[in-house]
Design a protein around this motif. Structure first.
Motif, PDB file in Angstrom:
ATOM      1  N   UNK A 162      36.400  42.043  29.922  1.00 38.06           N
ATOM      2  CA  UNK A 162      37.337  40.983  29.331  1.00 38.06           C
ATOM      3  C   UNK A 162      38.410  40.587  30.669  1.00 38.06           C
ATOM      4  N   UNK A 163      38.944  41.542  30.994  1.00 34.44           N
ATOM      5  CA  UNK A 163      40.261  41.467  32.106  1.00 34.44           C
ATOM      6  C   UNK A 163      39.636  41.023  33.024  1.00 34.44           C
ATOM      7  N   UNK A 164      38.425  41.538  33.455  1.00 32.51           N
ATOM      8  CA  UNK A 164      37.988  41.065  35.075  1.00 32.51           C
ATOM      9  C   UNK A 164      37.229  39.746  34.695  1.00 32.51           C
ATOM     10  N   UNK A 174      41.264  35.960  43.208  1.00 35.62           N
ATOM     11  CA  UNK A 174      40.116  36.556  42.673  1.00 35.62           C
ATOM     12  C   UNK A 174      39.517  37.789  43.644  1.00 35.62           C
ATOM     13  N   UNK A 175      38.992  38.577  43.130  1.00 32.65           N
ATOM     14  CA  UNK A 175      38.593  39.795  43.971  1.00 32.65           C
ATOM     15  C   UNK A 175      36.984  39.605  44.368  1.00 32.65           C
ATOM     16  N   UNK A 176      36.784  40.284  45.560  1.00 34.20           N
ATOM     17  CA  UNK A 176      35.371  39.826  46.204  1.00 34.20           C
ATOM     18  C   UNK A 176      34.503  41.083  45.342  1.00 34.20           C
ATOM     19  N   UNK A 177      33.577  41.169  45.774  1.00 32.68           N
ATOM     20  CA  UNK A 177      32.495  42.206  44.882  1.00 32.68           C
ATOM     21  C   UNK A 177      32.930  43.626  45.283  1.00 32.68           C
ATOM     22  N   UNK A 178      33.170  43.786  46.369  1.00 35.36           N
ATOM     23  CA  UNK A 178      33.910  45.392  46.561  1.00 35.36           C
ATOM     24  C   UNK A 178      35.121  45.498  45.902  1.00 35.36           C
ATOM     25  N   UNK A 179      36.006  44.655  45.729  1.00 42.85           N
ATOM     26  CA  UNK A 179      37.216  44.795  44.817  1.00 42.85           C
ATOM     27  C   UNK A 179      36.908  44.668  43.349  1.00 42.85           C
TER      28      UNK A 179
END
Length: 306
Positions: A162-164, A174-179
């Motif tokens: 939920x947080x993500x 927003x984070x990238x895939x690695x993040x």
């Protein structure tokens, strides 16, 4: 992003600053409680090693206003496990003291994410002691315990998903895939301290573990009652009902489609992609503004800069 108040006349700027301070204090009081200032000093002001560095993905997510949307979504999603919901209904006091539960949760997140290791360990120990007293029998006759590793992992994966998800949609950075993988791995450190076995370490593992719980989930009367309370009956003054309604709509808009019928949640795809999404961006931007420290006024040129 430019603080527009720096471009306005002094009298208007003063009124905006006063409004920002007043609303920001009200939000902080709701989330942190009467002990909020002291707890903030213990978390941010204390010296000592932390579990996570300043640039950690968990700090990016947990420090963003999108957590308000993600937190409400987490409660709705977690309620779908009958045994977890039985523990909440029987022991958490979410109806009698919803703000107390919110404040305890927010302190746990702040202490483990930003606080010194000593404070994080103290909070974890307190939670584990509290869990040892939470046990009973669900309405369907099955026993439950808050210390059950299987239930602990459900609560964790529903919360982290939920947080993500909320940060992906409404986060300021927003984070990238690695993040995103790094975020899940960071939260696994906290989960293991709480007694969660084999917490997910990547978004792929998170999705797989969530899917594995699907056969156990159901929209029980207790879960639907909790959803009604959270979405339609929050103990708030009239002045706060509209912004909370926008926040609630944004949270529901992020719920998986398969959860809507069990919880009797609306599914309005066109409205959710337009009006609800715009409202979610507006409410999180507003929360971000009132709870952040004003930045120094930017130079007069250029008119806009990052």
């Amino acid at each position: 992003m430019v603080d527009l108040s720096a471009r306005l006349p002094g009298a208007v700027t003063d009124r905006l600053a006063a409004l920002r301070s007043r609303v920001g204090s009200a939000v902080f009081s709701r989330v942190a409680g009467d002990e909020g200032s002291g707890r903030r000093a213990r978390i941010l002001g204390a010296e000592g090693p932390r579990w996570f560095d300043d640039g950690a993905a968990i700090r990016t997510v947990h420090g963003d206003a999108s957590m308000f949307v993600g937190g409400l979504r987490a409660l709705l999603l977690q309620s779908l496990h009958p045994l977890a919901m039985a523990g909440v209904a029987g022991h958490s006091g979410f109806r009698g003291d919803p703000w107390g539960r919110l404040q305890r949760t927010s302190y746990f997140l702040a202490a483990t994410t930003f606080g010194p290791a000593e404070e994080a360990e103290r909070v974890i120990a307190t939670i584990r002691r509290a869990h040892s007293f939470v046990h009973g029998t669900a309405p369907d006759g099955r026993p439950y315990s808050a210390s059950d590793p299987h239930l602990l992992r459900w609560v964790h994966v529903a919360e982290i998903d939920s947080f993500l998800t909320a940060h992906d949609r409404y986060g300021s950075t927003p984070l990238d895939a690695a993040g995103r993988d790094a975020y899940v791995a960071d939260t696994a450190r906290v989960a293991r301290e709480l007694g969660v076995p084999d917490p997910p370490e990547s978004t792929a593992e998170l999705a797989a573990q969530l899917a594995a719980y699907r056969p156990e989930l159901a929209g029980t009367p207790e879960a639907r009652d909790a959803a009604r309370f959270l979405l339609w009956e929050p103990p708030l003054p009239l002045s706060a009902r509209l912004p909370y309604g926008v926040l609630a709509a944004a949270s529901v808009g992020l719920m998986p489609r398969w959860t809507r019928l069990p919880l009797r949640l609306p599914w309005l795809p066109v409205a959710e992609r337009t009006v609800v999404r715009a409202g979610g961006h507006a409410i999180t931007a507003g929360i971000r503004w009132v709870t952040s420290t004003p930045r120094p006024a930017p130079p007069p040129m250029p008119p806009v800069h990052p």
